[in-house]
Design a protein around this motif. Sequence first.
Motif, PDB file in Angstrom:
ATOM      1  N   TYR A   8      -6.911  -6.918   5.046  1.00  0.00           N
ATOM      2  CA  TYR A   8      -7.590  -5.653   4.963  1.00  0.00           C
ATOM      3  C   TYR A   8      -7.411  -5.026   6.392  1.00  0.00           C
ATOM      4  O   TYR A   8      -7.177  -5.821   7.692  1.00  0.00           O
ATOM      5  N   CYS A  22     -13.626   3.254   6.826  1.00  0.00           N
ATOM      6  CA  CYS A  22     -12.684   3.325   5.669  1.00  0.00           C
ATOM      7  C   CYS A  22     -11.872   1.750   5.932  1.00  0.00           C
ATOM      8  O   CYS A  22     -11.573   1.263   6.923  1.00  0.00           O
ATOM      9  N   LEU A  24      -8.896  -0.393   4.109  1.00  0.00           N
ATOM     10  CA  LEU A  24      -7.861  -0.163   3.566  1.00  0.00           C
ATOM     11  C   LEU A  24      -7.379  -1.795   3.130  1.00  0.00           C
ATOM     12  O   LEU A  24      -7.247  -2.764   3.830  1.00  0.00           O
ATOM     13  N   ASP A  25      -6.945  -1.765   1.844  1.00  0.00           N
ATOM     14  CA  ASP A  25      -6.263  -3.254   1.393  1.00  0.00           C
ATOM     15  C   ASP A  25      -4.975  -3.108   1.961  1.00  0.00           C
ATOM     16  O   ASP A  25      -4.285  -2.104   1.694  1.00  0.00           O
ATOM     17  N   THR A  32      -0.071  -0.456   3.581  1.00  0.00           N
ATOM     18  CA  THR A  32      -1.229   0.026   2.824  1.00  0.00           C
ATOM     19  C   THR A  32      -1.031  -0.146   1.350  1.00  0.00           C
ATOM     20  O   THR A  32      -0.149   0.568   0.516  1.00  0.00           O
ATOM     21  N   LEU A  33      -2.078  -0.663   0.502  1.00  0.00           N
ATOM     22  CA  LEU A  33      -2.008  -0.747  -0.902  1.00  0.00           C
ATOM     23  C   LEU A  33      -3.042   0.180  -1.449  1.00  0.00           C
ATOM     24  O   LEU A  33      -2.791   0.973  -2.340  1.00  0.00           O
ATOM     25  N   GLY A  34      -4.156   0.635  -0.916  1.00  0.00           N
ATOM     26  CA  GLY A  34      -5.299   1.451  -1.292  1.00  0.00           C
ATOM     27  C   GLY A  34      -6.326   1.219  -0.549  1.00  0.00           C
ATOM     28  O   GLY A  34      -6.533   0.532   0.306  1.00  0.00           O
ATOM     29  N   ILE A  35      -7.403   1.966  -0.902  1.00  0.00           N
ATOM     30  CA  ILE A  35      -8.680   2.201  -0.120  1.00  0.00           C
ATOM     31  C   ILE A  35      -9.600   1.432  -0.821  1.00  0.00           C
ATOM     32  O   ILE A  35      -9.788   1.267  -1.992  1.00  0.00           O
ATOM     33  N   ARG A  36     -10.305   0.495  -0.132  1.00  0.00           N
ATOM     34  CA  ARG A  36     -11.221  -0.710  -0.746  1.00  0.00           C
ATOM     35  C   ARG A  36     -12.508   0.126  -0.631  1.00  0.00           C
ATOM     36  O   ARG A  36     -13.389  -0.062  -1.820  1.00  0.00           O
TER      37      ARG A  36
END
Length: 104
Positions: A8, A22, A24-25, A32-36
């Motif tokens: 992350y 923020c 991020l994964d 970037t895969l998405g927001i954790r």
Amino acid sequence: MPINSTPYRIGLDLGTNSLGWCVLDLDDHRHTLGIRDIGVRIYTEGRDPKSGASLAVDRRLARSARRRRDRYLGRRSALMKALIAGGLMPEDESGRKALEELDP
């Protein structure tokens, strides 16, 4: 509870009255895969709403008074050490107290 071992990245936004973040994964290639998680912490302004004066004024004035006093005492102590080293004042405290009682 298993620990999430995916990589992350943490992003921070430091402002004068707020702190944003923020998390991020990331995949194995650091894409970037998405927001954790995401959020913001807003702080109070630090001023009196009625007068607009800073809330730190009293602390600052007390701090400056302490510094002035400490500097004054340091100068006085340095002067006394210089007078004693020059032979203009007695070395013992009782001799210096006796000189205070004399009327110049």
